[in-house]
Design an enzyme around this catalytic site. Structure first.
Site, short mmCIF file in Angstrom:
data_model
loop_
_atom_site.label_atom_id
_atom_site.label_comp_id
_atom_site.label_asym_id
_atom_site.label_seq_id
_atom_site.Cartn_x
_atom_site.Cartn_y
_atom_site.Cartn_z
CG ASP A 47 79.99 -18.81 -50.57
OD1 ASP A 47 79.96 -18.35 -51.73
OD2 ASP A 47 79.32 -18.35 -49.63
CG HIS A 98 83.58 -16.15 -49.17
ND1 HIS A 98 82.34 -15.64 -48.86
CD2 HIS A 98 83.66 -17.33 -48.47
CE1 HIS A 98 81.71 -16.45 -48.04
NE2 HIS A 98 82.49 -17.49 -47.77
CG HIS A 102 85.57 -18.79 -44.22
ND1 HIS A 102 84.63 -18.82 -43.23
CD2 HIS A 102 84.90 -19.01 -45.39
CE1 HIS A 102 83.43 -19.08 -43.75
NE2 HIS A 102 83.57 -19.20 -45.06
CG HIS A 191 79.53 -24.16 -48.98
ND1 HIS A 191 78.15 -24.21 -48.92
CD2 HIS A 191 79.91 -23.04 -48.33
CE1 HIS A 191 77.71 -23.16 -48.24
NE2 HIS A 191 78.76 -22.43 -47.87
#
Length: 231
Positions: A47, A98, A102, A191
């Protein structure tokens, strides 16, 4: 004072009903989401990228061990680093959404989520000429309308999350947790960027060190890693 108290209670109730309760119910009951894969293989997912420093290093590592992975990317970063996304696609990795920024679905209206999805979808398709199929909301947060608005996409959560956005975890404990998570059908969440809120900028460096050890060990034992689009 009474009016202030009523307003406070209303706000708390709205937050619970709109964001927190839907997230808890969706994730506990598995409504509309996938937390494991129906396979004896393992899906590694990443991610928050792409990151200009660490994502290319991660792609080098995956290429070295001939492992394919799934990346849930931030749309604004896709537009900033299109060459990284193009490389992901050419090397056989799966690329999912995603959000464009963010941002948590807890503070997004249905219209804002729809925009986040559309902008990121467009950014990915512009780089890859491929249809976008998968979606993971930041922090795994949903709201009352998330499943409806994101209906065209397959929602992917995880079976194992490691806290690898903190450098301290990468220095101590991450490898053992990764080893424990290597089991059939697992979806691992790591990540490749440490730029988001609460993350350490250098955390991906330690993640990569631990991941290479894990890949060596797992592949020697015959473990198979696949991308989500291989299902």
């Amino acid at each position: 004072m009474k009016l202030l108290w009523i307003s406070f209670v209303f706000i708390i109730a709205f937050i619970l009903v709109y964001s927190i309760i839907p997230t808890v119910l969706i994730r506990i009951n598995g409504w509309g989401i996938r937390k494991r894969i129906p396979s004896s293989a393992i899906a590694i997912t990443f991610d928050d990228g792409p990151n200009p420093i660490y994502t290319p290093q991660l792609l080098d590592l995956l290429k070295k061990y001939r492992v394919k992975a799934t990346f849930f990317v931030v749309g604004s970063k896709v537009n900033r680093y299109p060459e990284i996304i193009q490389r992901m696609s050419k090397e056989g990795h799966t690329i999912g959404i995603h959000h464009y920024q963010h941002i948590s679905s807890w503070i997004c209206s249905p219209f804002r989520i729809k925009k986040e999805l559309a902008l990121t979808d467009e950014a990915i398709r512009t780089c890859t000429n491929e249809q976008v199929t998968f979606y993971r909301p930041p922090w795994g947060h949903f709201n009352l309308f998330s499943l409806l608005v994101s209906k065209p996409y397959k929602k992917i959560m995880w079976s194992h999350i490691f806290g690898d956005w903190k450098a301290a975890k990468g220095k101590n404990g991450l490898l053992e947790e990764l080893r424990t998570a290597v089991e059939p059908g697992a979806i691992l969440l790591l990540h490749d960027c440490g730029e988001t809120f609460g993350a350490d900028p250098d955390a991906p460096f330690y993640m990569l060190e631990n991941l290479e050890i894990l890949l060596k060990e797992a592949l020697d034992k015959g473990t198979n890693f696949i991308t989500l689009k291989e299902l």
